[in-house]
Design a protein around this motif. Structure first.
Motif, short mmCIF file in Angstrom:
data_model
loop_
_atom_site.label_atom_id
_atom_site.label_comp_id
_atom_site.label_asym_id
_atom_site.label_seq_id
_atom_site.Cartn_x
_atom_site.Cartn_y
_atom_site.Cartn_z
N ASP A 35 0.82 -1.22 0.00
CA ASP A 35 0.00 0.00 0.00
C ASP A 35 0.85 1.26 0.00
O ASP A 35 0.38 2.32 -0.43
CB ASP A 35 -0.94 0.02 1.21
CG ASP A 35 -2.07 -0.99 1.08
OD1 ASP A 35 -2.26 -1.52 -0.03
OD2 ASP A 35 -2.75 -1.26 2.09
N GLY A 36 2.09 1.17 0.48
CA GLY A 36 2.92 2.37 0.57
C GLY A 36 4.11 2.39 -0.36
O GLY A 36 4.96 3.30 -0.26
N VAL A 37 4.21 1.42 -1.28
CA VAL A 37 5.40 1.34 -2.13
C VAL A 37 5.56 2.58 -3.00
O VAL A 37 6.67 3.11 -3.16
CB VAL A 37 5.37 0.07 -2.99
CG1 VAL A 37 6.41 0.14 -4.10
CG2 VAL A 37 5.63 -1.16 -2.14
N ALA A 38 4.47 3.07 -3.59
CA ALA A 38 4.57 4.24 -4.46
C ALA A 38 5.11 5.44 -3.68
O ALA A 38 5.97 6.19 -4.19
CB ALA A 38 3.22 4.57 -5.07
N GLU A 39 4.64 5.62 -2.45
CA GLU A 39 5.12 6.72 -1.62
C GLU A 39 6.59 6.51 -1.24
O GLU A 39 7.38 7.46 -1.19
CB GLU A 39 4.26 6.85 -0.36
CG GLU A 39 2.86 7.37 -0.59
CD GLU A 39 1.90 6.31 -1.14
OE1 GLU A 39 2.30 5.11 -1.22
OE2 GLU A 39 0.77 6.67 -1.50
N ASP A 40 6.95 5.26 -0.99
CA ASP A 40 8.35 4.96 -0.67
C ASP A 40 9.27 5.30 -1.84
O ASP A 40 10.35 5.89 -1.65
CB ASP A 40 8.51 3.49 -0.32
CG ASP A 40 7.91 3.12 1.03
OD1 ASP A 40 7.70 4.02 1.85
OD2 ASP A 40 7.65 1.92 1.24
N LEU A 41 8.85 4.95 -3.04
CA LEU A 41 9.65 5.27 -4.23
C LEU A 41 9.80 6.77 -4.38
O LEU A 41 10.90 7.27 -4.67
CB LEU A 41 9.00 4.68 -5.47
CG LEU A 41 9.25 3.20 -5.74
CD1 LEU A 41 8.30 2.68 -6.82
CD2 LEU A 41 10.69 2.97 -6.16
N ALA A 42 8.70 7.51 -4.19
CA ALA A 42 8.76 8.97 -4.34
C ALA A 42 9.68 9.58 -3.30
O ALA A 42 10.50 10.47 -3.61
CB ALA A 42 7.35 9.55 -4.21
N TYR A 43 9.58 9.11 -2.05
CA TYR A 43 10.45 9.63 -0.99
C TYR A 43 11.92 9.36 -1.31
O TYR A 43 12.78 10.24 -1.19
CB TYR A 43 10.11 8.99 0.35
CG TYR A 43 11.17 9.24 1.41
CD1 TYR A 43 11.20 10.45 2.10
CD2 TYR A 43 12.18 8.31 1.66
CE1 TYR A 43 12.21 10.71 3.03
CE2 TYR A 43 13.18 8.56 2.59
CZ TYR A 43 13.19 9.77 3.26
OH TYR A 43 14.18 10.02 4.17
N LEU A 44 12.20 8.13 -1.75
CA LEU A 44 13.58 7.76 -1.99
C LEU A 44 14.19 8.55 -3.14
O LEU A 44 15.34 9.00 -3.05
CB LEU A 44 13.66 6.26 -2.27
CG LEU A 44 15.06 5.66 -2.34
CD1 LEU A 44 15.84 5.93 -1.07
CD2 LEU A 44 14.97 4.16 -2.62
N ARG A 45 13.45 8.72 -4.21
CA ARG A 45 13.96 9.48 -5.34
C ARG A 45 14.29 10.91 -4.92
O ARG A 45 15.30 11.48 -5.35
CB ARG A 45 12.97 9.46 -6.48
CG ARG A 45 12.84 8.11 -7.15
CD ARG A 45 12.05 8.19 -8.44
NE ARG A 45 11.81 6.86 -9.00
CZ ARG A 45 12.69 6.13 -9.66
NH1 ARG A 45 13.92 6.60 -9.83
NH2 ARG A 45 12.38 4.94 -10.14
N GLU A 46 13.45 11.51 -4.11
CA GLU A 46 13.71 12.89 -3.65
C GLU A 46 14.89 12.92 -2.70
O GLU A 46 15.73 13.82 -2.74
CB GLU A 46 12.47 13.45 -2.96
CG GLU A 46 12.65 14.88 -2.49
CD GLU A 46 11.39 15.49 -1.91
OE1 GLU A 46 11.46 16.64 -1.42
OE2 GLU A 46 10.33 14.82 -1.95
N ALA A 47 14.98 11.89 -1.82
CA ALA A 47 16.02 11.89 -0.79
C ALA A 47 17.41 11.70 -1.37
O ALA A 47 18.39 12.29 -0.89
CB ALA A 47 15.73 10.80 0.24
N VAL A 48 17.53 10.86 -2.42
CA VAL A 48 18.86 10.59 -2.96
C VAL A 48 19.22 11.51 -4.12
O VAL A 48 20.40 11.67 -4.45
CB VAL A 48 19.01 9.11 -3.39
CG1 VAL A 48 18.71 8.20 -2.21
CG2 VAL A 48 18.12 8.77 -4.57
N GLY A 49 18.21 12.10 -4.75
CA GLY A 49 18.47 13.05 -5.82
C GLY A 49 19.35 12.48 -6.90
O GLY A 49 19.10 11.39 -7.41
N ASP A 50 20.42 13.18 -7.23
CA ASP A 50 21.36 12.75 -8.27
C ASP A 50 22.57 12.04 -7.72
O ASP A 50 23.58 11.90 -8.40
CB ASP A 50 21.81 13.97 -9.10
CG ASP A 50 20.67 14.63 -9.84
OD1 ASP A 50 19.75 13.91 -10.26
OD2 ASP A 50 20.72 15.86 -10.00
N ALA A 51 22.46 11.59 -6.47
CA ALA A 51 23.63 10.96 -5.82
C ALA A 51 24.06 9.69 -6.55
O ALA A 51 23.26 9.00 -7.14
CB ALA A 51 23.27 10.61 -4.38
#
Length: 258
Positions: A242-258
């Motif tokens: 139920d929360g995978v889409a939100e997890d993906l969005a959070y992770l992409r923002e958190a790691v950015g271009d790292a």
């Protein structure tokens, strides 16, 4: 950095990955709780043609380390069969849990059984995809819970090119701190080929393998993001659906271009 998730829709993994905007998906090729043989995936052609990378997770019943012939021998066969099936799909690797011996048995025999798996397959030309050994959360007789045991395991299999899958929930629940975990594991294995990025529903050193969404568990989500940045490896979320889409969005923002 390629980020994705384990998809529950094993009949259409690429469609599920596209819906999530994933770069990589993980799937089972057979019932993970049974000894069923693998059959050709009904969407094999689509999987091979897709730009989405695929990782195959082997069956949970596999225990290569076991001293019980009725478990170890089928486990060896299943790893070989599932590795071949993964290669047929163009997968980047097959994830296999480290397994365990029973209480009172000599762990050295379990490590030796892992080596025999690779030795026997080497005589047949080796595995067709990298075997990514995953750390596990519980059991004092586990091959890959504590990092000193992983070091013993790598002494047995490292020269065969074994890969490593770091599961953050398993490390935390297994009693291994996540701050600096990438450097510690790479000092042992020389590599991290895949990250299973999961929060934990339970406390540190609980030995309980219960995943939580990134913002909901007992691990600081920023620590999880830092693991991803340090590892620089493909990432699979195995968090509640139920929360995978939100997890993906959070992770992409958190790691950015790292």
């Amino acid at each position: 950095m390629r980020i994705g998730a384990h998809v529950r829709e094993d009949d259409d993994p690429i469609g599920a990955g596209e819906a999530l905007g994933a770069d990589v998906v993980q799937l089972f090729l057979t019932d993970p709780q049974k000894w069923n043989k693998v059959t050709e995936h009904p969407r094999a052609e689509q999987i091979r043609a897709s730009p989405i990378d695929v990782v195959v997770h082997s069956s949970y019943v596999i225990n290569v380390a076991s001293l019980n012939n009725r478990i170890r021998i089928p486990s060896r066969n299943a790893v070989a069969q599932q590795a071949k099936a993964a290669a047929d799909l163009g997968a980047i690797g097959l994830v296999v849990h480290g397994g365990h011996v029973r209480d009172g048995e000599d762990p050295a025999e379990g490590f030796a059984n892992w080596r025999k798996l690779f030795e026997r397959q080497a005589d047949k030309g080796g595995f067709e995809v990298p075997i990514l050994i995953e750390n596990t959360a519980g059991g004092d007789a586990a091959m890959a819970r504590h990092f000193d045991d992983i070091a013993r395991l790598w002494d047995a299999v490292g020269d065969f090119g074994a890969g490593f899958c770091l599961d953050t929930c398993h490390a935390w629940a297994g009693g291994e701190e996540l701050v600096g975990v990438v450097e510690r594991i790479k000092a042992i294995t020389g590599r991290i080929d895949l990250v299973h990025l999961n929060n934990s529903r339970d406390e540190f050193n609980s030995a309980r393998d219960r995943h939580a969404n990134l913002a909901d568990g007992t691990i600081d989500a920023e620590v999880l993001a830092a693991v991803v940045v340090a590892a620089q490896a493909p990432v699979i979320l195995e968090t509640p659906a139920d929360g995978v889409a939100e997890d993906l969005a959070y992770l992409r923002e958190a790691v950015g271009d790292a």
